[in-house]
Design a protein around this motif. Sequence first.
Motif, mmCIF file in Angstrom:
data_model
loop_
_atom_site.group_PDB
_atom_site.id
_atom_site.type_symbol
_atom_site.label_atom_id
_atom_site.label_comp_id
_atom_site.label_asym_id
_atom_site.label_seq_id
_atom_site.Cartn_x
_atom_site.Cartn_y
_atom_site.Cartn_z
ATOM 1 N N LYS A 1 -14.677 -8.526 -42.868
ATOM 2 C CA LYS A 1 -15.145 -7.666 -41.781
ATOM 3 C C LYS A 1 -13.969 -7.130 -40.984
ATOM 4 C CE LYS A 1 -18.452 -7.666 -37.950
ATOM 5 N NZ LYS A 1 -19.364 -8.499 -37.137
ATOM 6 N N LYS A 2 -14.016 -5.828 -40.670
ATOM 7 C CA LYS A 2 -12.879 -5.170 -40.030
ATOM 8 C C LYS A 2 -12.533 -5.795 -38.688
ATOM 9 C CE LYS A 2 -12.486 -0.751 -40.489
ATOM 10 N NZ LYS A 2 -12.652 0.725 -40.361
ATOM 11 N N THR A 3 -13.545 -6.228 -37.939
ATOM 12 C CA THR A 3 -13.298 -6.781 -36.598
ATOM 13 C C THR A 3 -13.079 -8.293 -36.608
ATOM 14 O OG1 THR A 3 -15.702 -6.903 -36.283
ATOM 15 C CG2 THR A 3 -14.579 -4.940 -35.455
ATOM 16 N N HIS A 4 -12.866 -8.873 -37.772
ATOM 17 C CA HIS A 4 -12.606 -10.326 -37.860
ATOM 18 C C HIS A 4 -11.354 -10.664 -37.047
ATOM 19 C CE1 HIS A 4 -11.831 -14.277 -39.520
ATOM 20 N NE2 HIS A 4 -12.986 -14.233 -40.165
ATOM 21 N N HIS A 5 -11.445 -11.686 -36.175
ATOM 22 C CA HIS A 5 -10.342 -11.972 -35.253
ATOM 23 C C HIS A 5 -9.070 -12.380 -35.986
ATOM 24 C CE1 HIS A 5 -11.944 -15.987 -36.061
ATOM 25 N NE2 HIS A 5 -10.805 -16.483 -35.645
ATOM 26 N N ARG A 6 -9.208 -13.130 -37.109
ATOM 27 C CA ARG A 6 -8.011 -13.526 -37.862
ATOM 28 C C ARG A 6 -7.374 -12.326 -38.546
ATOM 29 N NH1 ARG A 6 -7.382 -18.900 -39.274
ATOM 30 N NH2 ARG A 6 -5.399 -18.191 -40.130
ATOM 31 N N LYS A 7 -8.196 -11.399 -38.983
ATOM 32 C CA LYS A 7 -7.687 -10.186 -39.627
ATOM 33 C C LYS A 7 -6.873 -9.366 -38.630
ATOM 34 C CE LYS A 7 -9.277 -6.613 -42.822
ATOM 35 N NZ LYS A 7 -10.459 -6.065 -43.523
ATOM 36 N N LEU A 8 -7.390 -9.205 -37.426
ATOM 37 C CA LEU A 8 -6.653 -8.486 -36.383
ATOM 38 C C LEU A 8 -5.364 -9.231 -36.029
ATOM 39 C CD1 LEU A 8 -6.486 -6.209 -34.317
ATOM 40 C CD2 LEU A 8 -7.863 -7.604 -32.768
ATOM 41 N N GLN A 9 -5.418 -10.541 -35.977
ATOM 42 C CA GLN A 9 -4.227 -11.335 -35.675
ATOM 43 C C GLN A 9 -3.154 -11.136 -36.744
ATOM 44 O OE1 GLN A 9 -5.019 -15.511 -35.202
ATOM 45 N NE2 GLN A 9 -2.876 -16.066 -35.467
ATOM 46 N N TYR A 10 -3.543 -11.128 -38.027
ATOM 47 C CA TYR A 10 -2.584 -10.911 -39.115
ATOM 48 C C TYR A 10 -1.930 -9.537 -38.983
ATOM 49 C CZ TYR A 10 -4.072 -15.060 -41.735
ATOM 50 O OH TYR A 10 -4.319 -16.344 -42.136
#
Length: 359
Positions: free
Chosen positions: A76-85
């Motif tokens: 998911k685009k808004t996944h917090h870990r994805k944004l952190q990476y």
Amino acid sequence: MAVLAAAQLLDELMGRNRNVAPNEKVKELNWEDNEYCKFFMVKFCPHDLFVNTRADLGPCSKTHDEEAKKLFIDAKKTHHRKLQYMEDFLRYCSSMISEVERKIVKGKQRLALSSKNTLAATNPALAEKNQEKIDILNERINELEKEAEQAGTEGNVEQAQGLMKLCDQLKEERDSLKMQNEGQLNATSQLAVEQEKLMEVCEVCGAFLIVGDAQQRIDDHLMGKQHMGYTKLKRAVDEVSAMIREIKDIRKGVVKDTRDDNREKERERDREKRKEKERDGEKRERERRERERHRTEEREKREREFDGRIRGDSELVRETKLRERERERDRERRHRTDRAEDGRHRYHHHGSSSHRHRH
């Protein structure tokens, strides 16, 4: 590092589960595991850009896995870990770009100082003037260092940092003046300076280029690992920055409607609770009816069994009486038969006696 590189090569050839025993459970792939390189999943790993160059960062200590990268992209685009990476990738690449930009500035300063060194070497008056400036700067630098030390002792951290920053600027100016005064060049160094005047700094990677050089050498530089690596870095920074802004805008929109969503969710929970209570009431009523039906069936069953036993006893009595009457009738028949036989026997005996008497 060599062992790690060999292990990664074996993983690519034989799969990540090459050492798993036949009866051992295979670990499920998860892109959030710490073993996978987050930079590789976002775009690429900077360690792969400058291999065997002066800017070589060495091998990456994390695993570069294409399947994990695919799971990261599909998340998911808004996944917090994805944004952190993405933010970590942006910070790391931005620091590398800032470093090469400082290198570019220093290269331009070096070229600019070449002409000033020549002027200082041929102009003693200018060298003397520069020395006076250097002495003044030294005094000012010493004063600022003492003030910064005093501010730090008193706990004024921000003031101390500001004074040290000003001190660094004065040191740079002092070093520049020293380089001018140390520029007493001989014939050989003068020739080198004249050659440097014909050079320029690459605005991408900071390398020195000869002005008007052959096109083949220019093309070789543009296709080199360092130039292409920093070009890729700058392009990736722009792309990831745009992605982060987009994700944050989406999340802001989500946060904006959070209160309405929470109220709607609260109403939905209340409705679910009411429905749950109704379902519980209906369930209890069904269970009560089921228990009542079960008790009725048990009562009827016991009554049928009791009636059956009564009917069974009545039948037994009736059959017993019938058999008793039948035996009584048999006895009466045998009795009548015996009396008849006795009568005939007495008659026959009496007749025989009379006949003998007559004779």
